[in-house]
Write an enzyme that holds these catalytic residues in place. Structure first.
Site, short mmCIF file in Angstrom:
data_model
loop_
_atom_site.label_atom_id
_atom_site.label_comp_id
_atom_site.label_asym_id
_atom_site.label_seq_id
_atom_site.Cartn_x
_atom_site.Cartn_y
_atom_site.Cartn_z
N HIS A 1 0.81 -1.22 0.00
CA HIS A 1 0.00 0.00 0.00
C HIS A 1 0.84 1.27 0.00
CE1 HIS A 1 -3.02 -2.71 2.35
NE2 HIS A 1 -3.04 -2.96 1.07
C1 FAD Z 1 0.13 -7.36 -4.70
C2 FAD Z 1 -0.81 -6.27 -4.29
C3 FAD Z 1 -1.86 -6.54 -3.40
C4 FAD Z 1 -2.73 -5.52 -3.03
N1 FAD Z 1 -3.83 -5.83 -2.29
C5 FAD Z 1 -4.76 -4.88 -2.07
C6 FAD Z 1 -6.01 -5.23 -1.50
O1 FAD Z 1 -6.33 -6.39 -1.28
N2 FAD Z 1 -6.89 -4.23 -1.26
C7 FAD Z 1 -6.59 -2.92 -1.52
O2 FAD Z 1 -7.41 -2.07 -1.19
N3 FAD Z 1 -5.42 -2.58 -2.08
C8 FAD Z 1 -4.53 -3.53 -2.41
N4 FAD Z 1 -3.39 -3.20 -3.07
C9 FAD Z 1 -3.13 -1.78 -3.36
C10 FAD Z 1 -3.95 -1.22 -4.52
O3 FAD Z 1 -4.07 -2.15 -5.56
C11 FAD Z 1 -3.26 0.05 -5.04
O4 FAD Z 1 -3.07 0.95 -3.98
C12 FAD Z 1 -4.06 0.77 -6.12
O5 FAD Z 1 -4.40 -0.12 -7.15
C13 FAD Z 1 -3.25 1.94 -6.65
O6 FAD Z 1 -3.98 2.58 -7.66
P1 FAD Z 1 -3.32 3.74 -8.49
O7 FAD Z 1 -4.34 4.20 -9.46
O8 FAD Z 1 -2.71 4.73 -7.58
O9 FAD Z 1 -2.08 3.07 -9.28
P2 FAD Z 1 -2.04 1.78 -10.20
O10 FAD Z 1 -3.30 1.00 -10.11
O11 FAD Z 1 -0.76 1.08 -9.87
O12 FAD Z 1 -1.99 2.36 -11.69
C14 FAD Z 1 -0.89 3.01 -12.27
C15 FAD Z 1 -0.92 2.72 -13.77
O13 FAD Z 1 0.00 3.59 -14.43
C16 FAD Z 1 0.74 2.84 -15.37
N5 FAD Z 1 2.03 3.50 -15.55
C17 FAD Z 1 3.01 3.65 -14.62
N6 FAD Z 1 4.06 4.30 -15.16
C18 FAD Z 1 3.74 4.57 -16.44
C19 FAD Z 1 4.42 5.24 -17.49
N7 FAD Z 1 5.64 5.78 -17.33
N8 FAD Z 1 3.81 5.33 -18.70
C20 FAD Z 1 2.55 4.82 -18.87
N9 FAD Z 1 1.87 4.17 -17.91
C21 FAD Z 1 2.46 4.06 -16.70
C22 FAD Z 1 0.86 1.46 -14.75
O14 FAD Z 1 1.20 0.48 -15.69
C23 FAD Z 1 -0.50 1.29 -14.12
O15 FAD Z 1 -1.42 0.71 -15.01
C24 FAD Z 1 -2.51 -4.19 -3.50
C25 FAD Z 1 -1.48 -3.92 -4.39
C26 FAD Z 1 -0.64 -4.95 -4.81
C27 FAD Z 1 0.44 -4.64 -5.81
#
Ligand code: FAD
Length: 512
Positions: free
Chosen positions: A453
């Site tokens: 997280h």
């Molecule tokens: C293994 C794991 C288990 C988890 N379990 C849970 C859970 O059970 N419950 C929960 O609430 N949370 C959980 N989380 C946390 C939760 O999934 C994340 O906090 C959340 O998905 C983050 O969302 P976000 O939109 O900030 O980023 P992300 O969903 O990570 O999205 C970022 C996106 O940007 C893209 N990107 C990055 N850099 C670039 C670039 N330079 N150019 C183009 N695209 C790019 C990536 O490919 C990705 O698709 C877990 C996470 C992981 C990894």
């Protein structure tokens, strides 16, 4: 070469990015372009909730590594992050927890903005979900994301006894984690549809992919922002090894709490000392970029050899997180301090080989819910291929260390209840010999793993030091917004996915 232009350019089709793409393209007059480094993930293992710990390190994981952590015996922790449509919802464990009132009180204190309070976020949480229990005061039934509260037909018998054990200690039994107070024992709510993982791309992106004003471009790595006279004018990207420029009136960073600050730093936006060390000229000074990095840690784990076979999970292995106050087990409202989770399998960090096979044991994970340790993220060089320096600075504060000890004590207390007697043969980890503070700390240093997280690297705040305003505008660059886990000023008690979606829903609700 300029290949495309957009009214709104969304960088990253992850959890937040998919919500943004859906909500912002609902207005047909707005041309929305989404750029995503990964592609569509078709791995069948990704769909199976019980396989989530085993699908990391595949091609749809950015697969980061922290720098050595002094308080974790110098270990480097593996940090998974999803790469593809749906982002980290491709890899996450499906737990759906909104956080509690006290968490969002902290957000209001940081921003001075009531939109980030529990009461004002509640309609956003309701709007995102289709809750298995139907609509009521706190749940929604018409949203895009399936949220399942598993009943006794699905919850492991081990976990049902674990819940009874917690209640026998005075911990309240609560209906679920999502009613505003999280203190208590309940099965985890999960984002599953028909027993399978539902990603945020399934929920928000796929239903709107045929909108003519929405373009979702995959396999596009954003190298840096294009900034002209204090205003963002687009992004410089790499597609199939070729460099291209994309123009936009407005850019929304939603590449996640690791990639966002890296992207900004590569663009010359950040702390001049950090940029100079990486060989990047400063374009916009913003000293808070990459700071305030924090995460939940879990002890893996308080592991038991079982007295009888443990049936396989019908859910996601980690079936119940029991949130507790340091003040006492019977607290029913207010801030959360520690968590104990029941895993229907033997689960241990890479430091241990407990010698307990699947079906032969179970684990109580334990952790600190509102850590006060703060770390930092930096670039090591100007290229997208330069590995980032990720330093969460785990367990830096005595608060976090003492809460971690308490969390282990609480795990042992639940495992020791009469309700768990039928399952418990022997404590394998840490083992009965580990009792003193020094012994416990040494165990925790080797046992702690990320709860996945990481947040806060572009925190929103009312103060000028905060890189992002309470409206999620980036301070110092016109036309740039940040909408994802980066802006979280202080972590919520539980997993952060639902709060990330609520941030995106809140932003789009007031976007003109
Ligand atoms: C293994 C794991 C288990 C988890 N379990 C849970 C859970 O059970 N419950 C929960 O609430 N949370 C959980 N989380 C946390 C939760 O999934 C994340 O906090 C959340 O998905 C983050 O969302 P976000 O939109 O900030 O980023 P992300 O969903 O990570 O999205 C970022 C996106 O940007 C893209 N990107 C990055 N850099 C670039 C670039 N330079 N150019 C183009 N695209 C790019 C990536 O490919 C990705 O698709 C877990 C996470 C992981 C990894």
């Amino acid at each position: 070469m300029t290949t495309a232009s957009a009214d709104v350019l969304i960088l990253g089709a992850g959890s937040a990015g998919c919500v943004l793409a859906n909500r912002l393209s609902a207005d047909p007059s707005r041309r929305v372009v989404v750029l995503e480094a990964g592609g569509r993930v078709t791995d069948p293992d990704m769909r199976r909730p019980e396989l989530w710990p085993f699908i990391q390190h595949r091609e749809y994981d950015w697969d980061y590594l922290t720098v050595p952590q002094p308080r974790l015996a110098g270990r480097q922790l593996s940090w998974a992050r999803g790469r593809g449509l749906g982002g980290s919802s491709l890899l996450h464990a499906n737990a759906h927890m909104r956080g509690c009132r006290a968490d969002f009180d902290r957000w209001v204190a940081a921003t001075g903005d009531e939109r980030w309070s529990w009461d004002e976020l509640l309609p956003r949480f309701k709007a995102m979900e289709s809750f298995s229990g139907g609509a009521d005061e706190v749940h929604g039934a018409d949203g895009p994301l399936s949220v399942l509260l598993p009943g006794p037909d699905l919850v492991s018998p081990l976990v049902q006894d674990y819940l009874a054990g917690a209640v026998s200690l005075g911990i309240p039994r609560i209906p679920d984690h999502n009613g505003g107070e999280m203190l208590g024992a309940t099965p985890n709510s999960l984002t599953l549809r028909n027993g399978e993982r539902m990603t945020v791309a399934d929920a928000y992106l796929d239903p709107v992919m045929d909108r003519p004003n929405l373009a979702v471009l995959t396999g596009v790595v954003v190298e840096r922002l294009r900034i002209s006279r204090g205003r963002v004018v687009g992004a410089a990207v790499i597609v199939g090894g070729e460099r291209m420029d994309i123009s936009a009136d407005t850019v929304i960073l939603s590449a996640g709490s690791i990639a966002d600050p890296l992207l900004l730093m590569r663009s010359g936006v950040g702390d001049p000392d950090v940029l100079e060390a990486a060989g990047v000229a400063t374009v916009v000074e913003s000293r808070g970029v990459g700071k305030n990095l924090h995460d939940h840690l879990l002890g893996a784990g308080n592991l038991y050899r079982a007295a009888k076979p443990v049936p396989p999970t019908r859910l996601n292995l980690s079936e119940s997180m029991c949130y507790q106050s340091a003040k006492g087990l019977g607290e029913t409202a207010g801030p959360v301090d520690v968590v104990v989770g029941c895993v229907v399998a033997p689960s241990a960090s890479e430091s241990f080989e407990p010698g307990v096979g699947l079906g032969e044991g179970f684990t109580l994970l334990f952790g600190v819910t509102n850590p006060t340790s703060r770390g930092e993220l930096r670039i090591s060089g100007p290229s997208v291929d330069d590995a980032p320096l990720i330093d969460p600075n785990y367990l830096d504060t005595e608060h976090d260390r003492s809460m971690f000890r308490l969390a282990l004590e609480r795990a042992r207390a639940i495992a020791g209840t009469e309700a768990m007697a039928g399952w418990r043969a022997e404590e394998v980890l840490p083992g009965q010999g580990v009792r003193t503070e020094a012994e416990v700390d040494a165990f925790i240093a080797r046992a702690a793993i990320t709860h996945h997280h990481p947040v806060g690297t572009l925190r929103m705040g009312a103060d000028d030091e905060a890189p992002v305003t309470p409206d999620l505008a980036f301070r110092g660059i016109d036309g740039l917004h940040v909408v994802d886990a980066s802006v979280i000023p202080s972590i919520t008690a539980g997993p952060v996915h639902a709060p990330v979606l609520a941030i995106a829903e809140t932003f789009t609700a007031s976007y003109a």
